[in-house]
Motif scaffolding. Sequence first.
Motif, PDB file in Angstrom:
ATOM      1  N   ARG A  39       0.515  -0.978  -0.029  1.00 50.67           N
ATOM      2  CA  ARG A  39      -0.466   0.058   0.275  1.00 50.67           C
ATOM      3  C   ARG A  39       1.261   1.758   0.053  1.00 50.67           C
ATOM      4  NH1 ARG A  39      -5.221  -1.485   4.081  1.00 50.67           N
ATOM      5  NH2 ARG A  39      -5.941  -2.882   3.145  1.00 50.67           N
ATOM      6  N   ALA A  40       2.149   1.210   0.803  1.00 53.97           N
ATOM      7  CA  ALA A  40       2.588   2.575   0.965  1.00 53.97           C
ATOM      8  C   ALA A  40       3.670   2.460   0.241  1.00 53.97           C
ATOM      9  CB  ALA A  40       3.803   2.307   1.803  1.00 53.97           C
ATOM     10  N   ARG A  42       2.047   1.810  -3.234  1.00 51.07           N
ATOM     11  CA  ARG A  42       1.775   2.464  -4.891  1.00 51.07           C
ATOM     12  C   ARG A  42       1.331   3.942  -4.375  1.00 51.07           C
ATOM     13  NH1 ARG A  42      -0.855  -3.366  -3.461  1.00 51.07           N
ATOM     14  NH2 ARG A  42      -1.217  -4.403  -4.973  1.00 51.07           N
ATOM     15  N   LEU A  43       0.840   4.118  -2.996  1.00 50.26           N
ATOM     16  CA  LEU A  43       0.976   5.676  -2.661  1.00 50.26           C
ATOM     17  C   LEU A  43       2.180   6.675  -2.723  1.00 50.26           C
ATOM     18  CD1 LEU A  43      -1.031   7.772  -1.186  1.00 50.26           C
ATOM     19  CD2 LEU A  43      -0.614   7.015   0.978  1.00 50.26           C
ATOM     20  N   GLU A  68      -4.013   4.495   8.177  1.00 48.01           N
ATOM     21  CA  GLU A  68      -4.015   5.165   6.603  1.00 48.01           C
ATOM     22  C   GLU A  68      -2.802   6.129   7.087  1.00 48.01           C
ATOM     23  OE1 GLU A  68      -7.511   3.304   6.560  1.00 48.01           O
ATOM     24  OE2 GLU A  68      -6.936   4.133   8.341  1.00 48.01           O
ATOM     25  N   VAL A  71       0.433   4.220   6.336  1.00 45.49           N
ATOM     26  CA  VAL A  71       0.879   3.808   5.426  1.00 45.49           C
ATOM     27  C   VAL A  71       1.131   5.684   4.318  1.00 45.49           C
ATOM     28  CG1 VAL A  71      -0.286   3.498   2.756  1.00 45.49           C
ATOM     29  CG2 VAL A  71      -0.929   2.168   4.719  1.00 45.49           C
ATOM     30  N   ALA A  75       4.830   6.003   2.466  1.00 51.15           N
ATOM     31  CA  ALA A  75       4.742   6.280   1.321  1.00 51.15           C
ATOM     32  C   ALA A  75       6.043   7.630   1.134  1.00 51.15           C
ATOM     33  CB  ALA A  75       3.052   6.698   0.521  1.00 51.15           C
ATOM     34  N   LEU A 132      -7.743   6.632   0.874  1.00 55.76           N
ATOM     35  CA  LEU A 132      -6.088   6.469   0.959  1.00 55.76           C
ATOM     36  C   LEU A 132      -6.546   4.726   0.148  1.00 55.76           C
ATOM     37  CD1 LEU A 132      -4.261   7.401   3.128  1.00 55.76           C
ATOM     38  CD2 LEU A 132      -4.663   8.065   0.797  1.00 55.76           C
ATOM     39  N   SER A 136      -3.953   3.261  -2.834  1.00 63.49           N
ATOM     40  CA  SER A 136      -3.001   2.101  -2.475  1.00 63.49           C
ATOM     41  C   SER A 136      -3.716   0.821  -2.924  1.00 63.49           C
ATOM     42  CB  SER A 136      -2.821   1.927  -0.959  1.00 63.49           C
ATOM     43  OG  SER A 136      -4.637   1.471  -0.281  1.00 63.49           O
ATOM     44  N   THR A 137      -4.342   0.837  -4.306  1.00 64.63           N
ATOM     45  CA  THR A 137      -5.005   0.252  -4.832  1.00 64.63           C
ATOM     46  C   THR A 137      -4.453   0.068  -5.886  1.00 64.63           C
ATOM     47  OG1 THR A 137      -7.488   0.226  -4.457  1.00 64.63           O
ATOM     48  CG2 THR A 137      -6.136  -1.061  -3.201  1.00 64.63           C
TER      49      THR A 137
END
Length: 371
Positions: A39-40, A42-43, A68, A71, A75, A132, A136-137
């Motif tokens: 997730r991090a 992607r962000l 969140e 994450v 990120a 988020l 994050s996906t």
Amino acid sequence: MKTGRLITDYFESTARDNQNPAIRWGKGSILSWEELYQRAQRLAHYLINEHGVRQGECIAIGLERSPEFLVAAYAVLLAGGVYFPVDTKTPAARLASMLATAQCRIAFCHMAQENLFIQTHVALELINGEHLDKISTLPFSEHTLQDTSGTNTPQLRATDPAYLIFTSGTTGTPKGVLVNHGAFVNRLEWHQTHSEMTDTDIILQRTALTFDVSLWELFLPALNGASNYLLQPGLESFPRGIVAALTNENITVVHFVPSLLKPVLQELQDQAIQNGHADSPSPLPALRQVYVSGESLLASLAEQFQNMFDSRCLLTNLYGPTEAAIDVSFYDCMETSSTLIPIGQPLTGCQLYIVDPDNCLVLIYVDTIFT
């Protein structure tokens, strides 16, 4: 322990293919290290490609204690930015001053706090905390993340800034303190050596996110694979809620200011009496390390702690200004013989200068392990 590694290096090596919990919250909710990392990443990709985040740019995070928040924090660092937590209870004028000082143009916030950031009249790109999960996906490639930007983690150096924290202002006007990766990692590496944490440990994250102690609570697990239990927002100063979390979540490591440790010990004592265990008042068999800082630690409080926990849980007094990467000295409270507990000896990589009333140098105290 001069490894030259960054916190993002530790994060990546710990999180890859690691299904152990990185974050715990509520009643049994968890997020694995691998999922946190994905997730991090992607962000971070989103920050670089959609918002043009530049290396060394401060990014404000105005989210409450939550998965969140972590994450977003990782990120920002993965994208080469500077982690800058802000309190959305801050008056708009004060927040505007902080954002201007940080030259901030991007901020994470919840929808309910958007008006606060708008009222600052600072031109900001707001990223909604409620979105988020969707961000994050988004599909991405790690290869793309590292090739499409000049602000990626491998180009960072120990001298580059890692986080920005504002002082409380107790000695004057609050000021922003910019700390580099090298100083931050040095502090975390000392803590890892001292605490000997493993992936079975659980840290209670209860310190306000704009206070520098929260930095080691949040990021130390990246060095050892332990997990954070995120205390429910609003319970930070309530002994009964804290004791419930310590008990129910098998917390092994926690931090208090001394003025909060005292009522927490009293709550433990009261519960022991109510449960008919007054002679053995410690109901926290998992707890093995308690750190205190932020205020002077009285010997009477340390003695009360030792009487309750004996030697199975170590109490350590930390000292340090925000300007010096959280802490600069420590003292393990093995025994007490005075009215105040000393601040102890320097952390690895730190020096303490003792001066006379005229600010003339009397002694330089260097950690013997470091030398």
